[in-house]
Design an enzyme around this catalytic site. Sequence first.
Site, short mmCIF file in Angstrom:
data_model
loop_
_atom_site.label_atom_id
_atom_site.label_comp_id
_atom_site.label_asym_id
_atom_site.label_seq_id
_atom_site.Cartn_x
_atom_site.Cartn_y
_atom_site.Cartn_z
N LYS A 9 0.83 -1.20 0.00
CA LYS A 9 0.00 0.00 0.00
C LYS A 9 0.87 1.26 0.00
CE LYS A 9 -3.88 -2.15 2.51
NZ LYS A 9 -4.86 -1.95 3.61
N TYR A 49 -12.56 -3.32 -2.86
CA TYR A 49 -13.09 -3.18 -1.50
C TYR A 49 -14.62 -3.14 -1.52
CZ TYR A 49 -8.39 -2.36 0.43
OH TYR A 49 -7.09 -2.50 0.83
N ASN A 112 -2.00 0.28 6.89
CA ASN A 112 -1.44 -0.94 7.48
C ASN A 112 -0.56 -1.74 6.52
OD1 ASN A 112 -3.53 -1.79 5.90
ND2 ASN A 112 -4.71 -2.76 7.52
N HIS A 115 -1.98 -5.27 1.67
CA HIS A 115 -3.19 -6.08 1.49
C HIS A 115 -2.75 -7.50 1.18
CE1 HIS A 115 -6.98 -7.64 -0.09
NE2 HIS A 115 -6.25 -8.18 -1.05
N GLU A 126 -8.88 -11.77 -7.17
CA GLU A 126 -8.06 -10.55 -7.01
C GLU A 126 -6.85 -10.56 -7.95
OE1 GLU A 126 -7.27 -10.26 -2.79
OE2 GLU A 126 -9.32 -9.61 -2.37
N1 UDP Z 1 -9.99 -0.61 7.14
C1 UDP Z 1 -10.15 0.62 7.77
N2 UDP Z 1 -10.92 0.67 8.93
C2 UDP Z 1 -11.52 -0.44 9.44
C3 UDP Z 1 -11.35 -1.68 8.78
C4 UDP Z 1 -10.58 -1.73 7.63
O1 UDP Z 1 -9.63 1.63 7.33
O2 UDP Z 1 -12.21 -0.34 10.48
C5 UDP Z 1 -9.14 -0.68 5.92
C6 UDP Z 1 -7.75 -1.25 6.21
O3 UDP Z 1 -6.80 -0.57 5.40
C7 UDP Z 1 -7.92 -2.70 5.77
C8 UDP Z 1 -8.85 -2.55 4.56
O4 UDP Z 1 -9.77 -1.52 4.97
O5 UDP Z 1 -6.68 -3.31 5.44
C9 UDP Z 1 -9.61 -3.79 4.18
O6 UDP Z 1 -10.35 -4.23 5.29
P1 UDP Z 1 -10.48 -5.78 5.61
O7 UDP Z 1 -11.53 -5.93 6.68
O8 UDP Z 1 -10.65 -6.56 4.36
O9 UDP Z 1 -9.07 -6.11 6.33
P2 UDP Z 1 -7.75 -6.86 5.80
O10 UDP Z 1 -8.22 -8.03 4.96
O11 UDP Z 1 -6.94 -5.88 5.00
O12 UDP Z 1 -7.03 -7.29 7.04
MG MG Z 2 -9.58 -8.06 3.41
#
Ligand code: UDP
Ligand code: MG
Length: 153
Positions: A9, A49, A112, A115, A126
Amino acid sequence: MEQTLVILKPSAVIRGLMGEVISRFEKKGLIIAGMKMVQLDDKILAEHYAHLVSRPFFPSLKKSMMVSPVVVMCIRGVDAVAVVRAMTGATNSRKAEPGTIRGDYSMSGQQNIIHASDSVENAEIELARFFDKSEIFDFKPAMLDYLYADDEI
Ligand code: UDP
Ligand code: MG
């Protein structure tokens, strides 16, 4: 062998953490089967997303994913999807275990670092979203015989 999608990212690109993160995957013994830098846009982020479009943080997430190019990677290995997710750590980096990428390199639930696909099914979808077939390379690294036992691959 499985393949999974990783995105470095903007939080990784801008903070100069690309090499550190890529190096972790290489050292683990995962094969980097495809990699390129791309600028994401509204359309592809709404698809990628889709499960989050109605969440209040979606506009901020989308913006954070477009502030710089990202690096998309196809990573290959036995059980690669689960292995890479485990290396990634919890979504909220403040809760991610030390030793994971998010746990070691970030403090944010949004910025974070990477991805990683969350299932074999989603990994396929994906990877097709970000790569042409011709951009994923099926080569045999010389080290393969030392990464797995014969009956593991
Ligand atoms: N995210 C966020 N706030 C939240 C949850 C998710 O900004 O409360 C963002 C974060 O960057 C995350 C991405 O949305 O990596 C995708 O969310 P997901 O639940 O799919 O988490 P991941 O699979 O990335 O752990
Ligand atoms: Mg995810």
